[in-house]
Write an enzyme that holds these catalytic residues in place. Structure first.
Site, PDB file in Angstrom:
ATOM      1  N   ALA A 247       0.884  -1.197  -0.025  1.00  0.00           N
ATOM      2  CA  ALA A 247      -0.029   0.042   0.047  1.00  0.00           C
ATOM      3  C   ALA A 247       0.744   1.234   0.114  1.00  0.00           C
ATOM      4  CB  ALA A 247      -0.852   0.040   1.201  1.00  0.00           C
ATOM      5  N   MET A 248       0.305   2.348  -0.109  1.00  0.00           N
ATOM      6  CA  MET A 248       1.058   3.676  -0.242  1.00  0.00           C
ATOM      7  C   MET A 248       0.274   4.614   0.218  1.00  0.00           C
ATOM      8  SD  MET A 248       3.640   5.215  -1.150  1.00  0.00           S
ATOM      9  CE  MET A 248       3.977   7.024  -0.920  1.00  0.00           C
TER      10      MET A 248
ATOM     11  N   HIS B 282      -0.809   1.104   9.309  1.00  0.00           N
ATOM     12  CA  HIS B 282       0.584   1.316   8.945  1.00  0.00           C
ATOM     13  C   HIS B 282       0.657   3.025   7.928  1.00  0.00           C
ATOM     14  CE1 HIS B 282       4.626   0.733   7.046  1.00  0.00           C
ATOM     15  NE2 HIS B 282       4.155   1.553   6.449  1.00  0.00           N
ATOM     16  N   GLU B 283      -0.622   2.827   6.824  1.00  0.00           N
ATOM     17  CA  GLU B 283      -0.789   3.851   5.958  1.00  0.00           C
ATOM     18  C   GLU B 283      -1.276   5.016   6.580  1.00  0.00           C
ATOM     19  OE1 GLU B 283       0.856   3.435   3.258  1.00  0.00           O
ATOM     20  OE2 GLU B 283       1.183   1.177   3.760  1.00  0.00           O
TER      21      GLU B 283
END
Ligand SMILES: [Zn+2]
Length: 856
Positions: free
Chosen positions: A275-276, A308-309
């Site tokens: 993911a980003m 996290h993102e």
């Protein structure tokens, strides 16, 4: 291509010269549904100032062509100023306006603006992915994190599409049969964080709000999107639940209101990474949309990534590293916060077990390569940067932050984070900025923080901690000491656990001592006089980052009774230590396999169980003596079948063991069972043979030479989807014929048209443990091609080639010699390429050492 590999020196120079007021970017993607259209129109206006009028600089742009460009109204000749990677800017004024009108290329590599056509319904989908330096494939810019600026995106797209970007849309207007989406101006952000997602995406919406300390209410609209054909499988409610829990948690801990307005989470096809963290528009790989049954570990992992993102919205997006040397500043924090937030705010309570067992295994592996580096790294250029999204930057960094929380205290840690956000909002930072606030909030002072940082962040390598125990005639401990090994000795805050048997046979902790380990040898004074326990576990509770070793008696206990350890985290640490010992040649691979055969069946944590399956397969394929492979493989497959039959119907464990049986099947009876499960003639009570499991079975049968092309084609017809196409490709490449290997190799090596996901499918299928003779001839070809592939392909595809086709299963001296010969003869090859080959070489040499240890 000149200028493609932007260097730190160039970036520093440019940052000292320029500051950017804002970008206006207009993308016209109406051509996207036409597969023959290779490019889209990209028009960018950049307003910026220059400290030294008259000076020259450059903008970055990776594009097939520039139609026109002007600087301060002056026409620039594209042929003269544009070399394919940069737009040269001469004679800058104090205030400047640059306009670049370019044709940029749709991407099939996951870098830039990726275009994907859904085989299920023919629909076209676009999304961007840039980190570290690929926004220049989509619009002209100054591609470095410290030239932050606000952006206004305008996207002209097919009328039936929706478009998402970092900010909310300001207006959507029809124009010539298309729609023009104009987005609000973003906050100041870095180029690599900008994003556009466009296509007929399915969307689910929700919203989150919170009253702020000043009495106002923060309202955040939430959206979650995926391709239309995946919509029936999209559990947006579960994603929103974790999202809201995370927003609550981070607001409580960070005390800085979410700064980017709305929060979209887009699940996109053929994504290169998990993911980003694009502000307000996070992109995820769509494997997180579960179309078949997955285990609880998959949901837990997805929740971890969501958090996290989200942590990045503060660490990374609000406050951003100056250059990629300090990539860890955001990634280590996000990685730590992903697990921390999960444990504190969600129903997933195994977060630290997973962290200890899986995430840290990645760090330990990376940290023993000759290419390892300090957590704060030396990143000369953007190729270096691309390779540094590694086990050090993420997992070791996060483990070290966990150690910092043990060292400085949780309150000091979060108070430091709060001050850091306040002081540096919308700015860029380096390591010292963080240490400064922590020195104050921890009360430990600048000197102590500098020493801690020097030991943990600015040196490389992992320490081993080994208990040394002496006992008297009555079996009482006369001394327990912890010996620290490794090139750099560090201060460790650790817990030591003593374990003994209860009446029911379980191994439980009977004492815990917390202490600072410094230097080569530290005594655990409180242990003196206690009876010698069955097991001494150093780094109990996983406070520090180290390789856990055992004294001889404790090792004997592990070998006989690892599965009897009652506490899941302690058991996970014992598994992890056993795996590290196997990799280090201190525990013969066959003994590790024996542990798995005997104790994996009673492992209660599904994530740990799945890790054991993967590690057991590696142990058999590369670490075991080749003479033991047949026997070891038979034992693994038999245990898989036994545990599969014993597992509770419909349980996660049943599914995990079914997959493991597919991965290990050897005997005629085992293969017949796999075939029967596919045909529906065999059944295991409660096991649903759904589409993903079907592909696991087909790939196993294909690799064994038991699946025909016609059968695989028929399965693809049944599952005519993106995922089905990838799995079918992998299965075809897995067949044990010279023709299948040649086709897989050629598909990747001879064409630059293969999309990223298909490159992965071909290399995964190509490499099969049972087919070493078939693939051996490709070793020489691999080394011949390395440099040209590196030069000619995008870095993403090149990395996949280097890692995917390295002859990692040819564990013999000849392959090691071939690798060494290439390294010797290619001292001048690109440093990033050499780094990858050195790491593969190291794994191979490690495999040969472990095999020697296994032979005994
Ligand atoms: Zn991250």
């Amino acid at each position: 291509m000149p200028g493609k590999n932007l260097s730190r020196d160039e970036a520093q120079q440019r940052a000292s010269l320029l500051s950017v007021h804002g970008y206006e970017v207009h993308l016209d993607v109406t051509s996207a549904p036409d597969a023959d259209a290779a490019t889209f129109r990209s028009t960018t206006t950049i307003r910026f100032s220059c400290t030294t009028p008259g000076a020259g600089s450059f903008a970055d742009l990776l594009a097939p062509s520039v139609r026109a460009a002007t600087l301060n109204g002056r026409r620039l000749d594209p042929a003269a100023v544009f070399d394919g990677a940069r737009v040269a800017l001469e004679g800058l004024e104090a205030e400047n306006v640059l306009v670049v009108d370019a044709d940029c290329a749709y991407s099939r590599t996951g870098e830039g603006l990726h275009r994907f056509t859904d085989p299920a319904d023919g629909e076209t989908y676009l999304y961007t992915h840039y980190e570290p330096a690929e926004a220049r494939r989509v619009f002209a810019n100054f591609e470095q994190p410290d030239l932050k600026a606000p952006y206004r995106f305008t996207v002209t797209a097919p009328a039936a599409w929706d478009v998402y970007s970092n900010a909310a849309e300001e207006s959507v207007a029809e124009q010539d049969g298309a729609k023009v989406w104009r987005f609000l101006e973003t906050k100041p952000i870095s180029t690599y964080l900008t994003a556009v997602v466009a296509g007929p995406y399915h969307v689910a919406r929700d919203h989150w709000s919170r009253e702020l300390p000043d009495g106002s209410t923060l309202e955040i609209p939430l959206a979650a999107t995926c391709r239309k054909s995946l919509a029936p499988h999209f559990d947006a409610e579960e994603i929103f639940e974790v999202t809201k829990q995370g927003l609550d948690f981070f607001h409580e801990e960070f005390q800085y209101p979410y700064p980017f307005g709305k929060y979209d989470q887009c699940f996109v096809p053929e994504y290169n990474i998990g993911a980003m963290e694009n502000p307000g528009c996070v992109t995820f790989k769509e494997d997180f949309v579960f179309r078949s049954r997955v285990t609880e570990a998959a949901y837990e992992n997805r929740a971890n990534v969501v958090l996290h993102e989200m942590a990045h919205m503060w660490f990374g997006d609000l406050v951003t590293m100056k250059w990629w040397d300090d990539l860890w500043l955001k990634e280590s924090f996000a990685d730590f916060m992903g697990s921390f937030g999960q444990q504190e705010a969600t129903k997933y309570q195994a977060a630290w077990v997973t962290f200890a067992n899986q995430r840290k295994a990645w760090a330990y592996r990376q940290d023993q390569y000759p290419t390892t580096h300090p957590i704060t790294a030396d990143i000369r250029d953007v190729e270096d940067a691309k390779l540094n999204f590694d086990g050090i930057t993420y997992a070791k960094g996060a483990a070290v932050l966990k150690q910092l929380v043990a060292y400085a205290g949780r309150d000091a840690f979060f108070e430091g984070a709060r001050r850091y956000f306040q002081q540096h909002a919308f700015g860029n930072t380096v390591l010292g900025d963080l240490l400064e606030v922590l020195a104050v909030t921890s009360g430990r002072g600048g000197q102590a923080m500098a020493e801690w940082s020097a030991a943990w962040l600015q040196t490389a390598g992992v320490n081993s901690l080994t208990p040394q125990v002496t006992v008297d005639a009555e079996g009482r401990i006369t001394e327990l000491a912890i010996e620290q090994g490794g090139e750099v000795l560090r201060p460790h805050r650790i817990a030591v656990g003593l374990y003994d048997r209860e009446a029911d046979g379980a191994l439980v902790r009977t004492a815990r001592f917390e202490l600072d380990v410094t230097g080569a040898r530290s005594a655990v004074a409180e242990a003196t006089g206690r009876p010698r326990p069955a097991l001494i576990l150093v780094n109990d509770d996983d406070l520090t980052y180290c390789k856990i070793r055992f004294d001889a008696d404790s090792l004997a206990t592990l070998r006989s009774s690892l599965g009897d350890i009652r506490e899941p985290l302690a058991r996970a640490l014992a598994w992890s230590a056993s795996w590290n010992m196997t990799r280090d040649g201190l525990l013969p691979a066959r003994d590790y396999l024996d542990l798995v055969v005997r104790f994996a069946g009673s492992e209660s944590d599904i994530g740990v169980l799945q890790t054991l399956h993967a590690q057991a397969k590696s142990a058999l394929e590369v670490f075991a003596d080749p003479g033991y492979r047949a026997e070891g493989g038979r034992l693994l497959a038999e245990s898989a079948l036994r545990e599969l039959r014993d597992a509770a119907p419909g349980s996660d464990r049943q599914l995990a063991w079914a997959r493991f049986l597919a991965a290990t099947a050897q005997s005629e009876a085992e293969f017949q069972l796999l075939e029967g499960l596919l045909a529906g003639t065999a059944r295991i009570d409660g096991l649903e043979v759904d589409q993903d499991l079907r592909w696991s079975l087909w790939i196993a049968l294909a690799a064994a030479g038991r699946a025909t092309v016609e059968q695989l084609d028929a399965e693809l017809k049944r599952d005519h989807t993106a995922s089905g196409s990838q799995k079918a490709t992998q299965a075809l490449a897995a067949r044990p014929t010279a023709a299948a290997k040649a086709a897989a190799w050629s598909a990747v090596a001879d064409s630059d048209q293969l999309p990223n996901a298909m490159v992965g499918a071909q290399t995964a299928g190509f490499q099969q443990a049972g087919q070493r003779e078939l693939t051996a001839p490709y070793t020489a070809r691999y080394f011949e091609l390395l440099e040209s592939i590196w030069a000619e392909r995008s870095i993403e595809i090149a990395i996949r080639f280097v890692g995917g086709f390295f002859p990692r299963l040819q564990t013999d001296e000849a392959t090691l010699a071939a690798t060494d010969a290439w390294l010797t003869e290619h001292q001048q090859a690109a440093p990033a390429l050499r780094r990858l080959v050195l790491e593969c070489r190291d794994e191979l040499a490690r495999a040969l050492r472990a095999q020697a240890a296994d032979r005994g």
